[in-house]
Enzyme design. Structure first.
Site, PDB file in Angstrom:
ATOM      1  N   SER A   1       8.224  -9.178 -19.269  1.00 57.72           N
ATOM      2  CA  SER A   1       8.281  -8.827 -20.693  1.00 57.72           C
ATOM      3  C   SER A   1       7.322  -7.704 -21.075  1.00 57.72           C
ATOM      4  CB  SER A   1       7.965 -10.061 -21.546  1.00 57.72           C
ATOM      5  OG  SER A   1       6.716 -10.592 -21.179  1.00 57.72           O
TER       6      SER A   1
ATOM      7  N   ASP B   1       2.463 -11.867 -30.433  1.00 51.11           N
ATOM      8  CA  ASP B   1       3.150 -13.158 -30.600  1.00 51.11           C
ATOM      9  C   ASP B   1       2.541 -14.274 -29.762  1.00 51.11           C
ATOM     10  OD1 ASP B   1       3.782 -12.324 -28.103  1.00 51.11           O
ATOM     11  OD2 ASP B   1       5.948 -12.331 -28.356  1.00 51.11           O
TER      12      ASP B   1
ATOM     13  N   HIS C   1       2.396 -11.267 -25.977  1.00 50.67           N
ATOM     14  CA  HIS C   1       2.580  -9.819 -25.833  1.00 50.67           C
ATOM     15  C   HIS C   1       1.687  -9.024 -26.769  1.00 50.67           C
ATOM     16  CE1 HIS C   1       6.328 -12.003 -24.752  1.00 50.67           C
ATOM     17  NE2 HIS C   1       6.080 -11.354 -23.625  1.00 50.67           N
TER      18      HIS C   1
END
Ligand code: NAG
Ligand code: NAG
Ligand code: NAG
Ligand code: NAG
Length: 387
Positions: A41, A348, A351
């Site tokens: 991610s 979040d 990240h």
């Protein structure tokens, strides 16, 4: 005659030494025509969203105004890398709608590990581990060239054959291999014990890409997860093991252990692959510096997620950023964004915000956190060996 000759030799030596010492002043920039990215991610620009459902709003709110497949309020480090090389943002290989691969492709998906996971997405990381990403790349390499020959539109959507050897190959993966162990309740020692296997599989994929013509490899090390809300909130830490910044030291120690071994693996690859250039980028130090000296760089609340819901870290595993609930028949977002993401580091819980990503990118651009210390645009140059 003789002195003139010697002078020439001396002059030649000076030029030669100058070239050794300052590659950037004597050589042309690499002018990468494409980027092929592999990872999780930290650099996913739409892969997981395409296969398993879109990242929800407010992801993307700062830059794109819509989620855009990224787990951030805006751009990721890979987006800033592409922009600085004057290339378009990378389309995710898995995204079949609106993608344009003329200048590269992104094989990263959120949750990816280096080693194949033996669990499904519901219980663990993404099934699209690095070995799968390599197969996707290899297919793309072969099939893109078959289709390019068919003409017009394909020529505008797929890379030229020579781009594969001239491209920048970027990697940011490994974080989920370490957290997979935490989720299985493994001890720190057990996790360290499997790191060599993880890195062996990483090196194999680099060699596979080299065998397909890849020559320039840009490798990010893994970040200080012991300072991230999703780790701090979820895993028990002995109070004595928090450092003075509030980070959980054992998790950072494992990340640093992994990074040390990764660096050794890259040195070995450099020896094994004589035509390849490697850049090892110390993302860990930058993320750690930013978190522990947030104020100095214009940021606040470094250990608290901007987008989330409740608790010490504004992070809740079951109500993550963008989570919705039906209240009085209406669907409402219950895990929202903070007022000013531009002043925050963590987006979040897992990240980074666009502002943090941009700061990190600005530090890595000139090579001062890289080994060898080549600027990004010089990454195609092999390390100069000392005599
Ligand atoms: C997956 O692998 C881990 C580590 O080898 C093991 O502990 C676990 O039981 C495996 N899980 C499944 C579902 O096979
Ligand atoms: C794909 O992107 C390239 C570079 O931005 C552009 O030149 C090309 O026209 C695009 N292809 C299509 C079909 O839009
Ligand atoms: C890990 O430990 C926790 C707390 O004891 C437990 O709830 C959980 O089921 C364990 N997970 C695994 C994969 O064993
Ligand atoms: C590299 O860039 C950073 C950020 O702009 C700057 O602070 C640093 O001084 C630069 N280092 C070198 C060696 O130019």
């Amino acid at each position: 005659m003789e002195t003139l000759f010697l002078r020439h030799v001396a002059f030649g030596l000076v030029i030669w030494t100058t070239m050794l010492l300052s590659p950037s002043t004597c050589s042309k920039p690499c002018s990468f025509p494409a980027i092929f990215n592999f990872g999780d991610s930290n650099s996913d620009t739409g892969g997981l969203s395409a296969a398993f459902g879109q990242a929800p709003y407010p992801n993307g709110e700062t830059f794109f105004g819509t989620p855009s497949g990224r787990y951030s309020d805006g751009r990721l480090i890979i987006d800033f890398i592409a922009e600085s090389l004057r290339l378009p943002h990378l389309s995710a290989f898995l995204d079949s709608v609106g993608s344009n691969f003329s200048h590269g492709a992104n094989f990263a998906t959120a949750g990816s590990t280096i080693r194949p996971p033996n669990m499904t997405i519901q219980y663990g990381p993404s099934p699209i581990s690095l070995d799968v990403q390599y197969v996707e790349f290899s297919n793309f390499h072969t099939r893109s060239q078959i289709y390019r020959k068919k003409g017009e539109l394909y020529e505008k959507l797929l890379p030229r054959v020579e781009y594969f050897s001239r491209a920048l190959y970027t990697f940011d993966i490994g974080q989920n291999d370490l957290t997979a162990g935490y989720k299985l309740n493994m001890t720190i020692e057990q996790i360290k014990a499997y790191v060599p296997d993880v890195l062996g599989q990483f090196s194999n994929v680099i060699k596979d890409i080299y065998n397909e013509g890849g020559r320039t490899f840009w490798i990010h090390n893994t970040g200080p997860v012991g300072c991230y809300p999703y780790i701090l909130d979820r895993f028990f830490v002995n109070p004595a093991q928090y450092n003075k910044y509030g980070c959980a030291s054992p998790f950072n120690d494992v990340a640093q252990f992994f990074n040390q071994r990764l660096k050794e693996a890259v040195v070995q690859l450099e020896q094994d692959l004589p035509m390849a250039a490697f850049t090892y980028v110390d993302i860990y130090s930058l993320k750690y510096t930013l978190i522990t000296q947030a104020k100095k760089y214009g940021f606040e609340k470094p250990l608290v997620a901007c987008c989330g819901r409740g608790g010490k870290y504004n992070y809740n595993l079951h109500e993550k950023c963008g989570a919705k609930k039906t209240i009085n028949g209406k669907e409402v977002v219950i895990a929202n964004s903070c007022k000013d993401p531009m002043t925050r580091i963590n987006w979040d819980g897992t990240h980074f915000t666009e502002a943090a990503n941009k700061w990190i990118f600005q530090q890595i651009l000139n090579g001062s956190f890289s080994d060898p210390p080549n600027p990004l645009e010089m990454a195609c140059q092999r390390r100069k060996t000392k005599k």
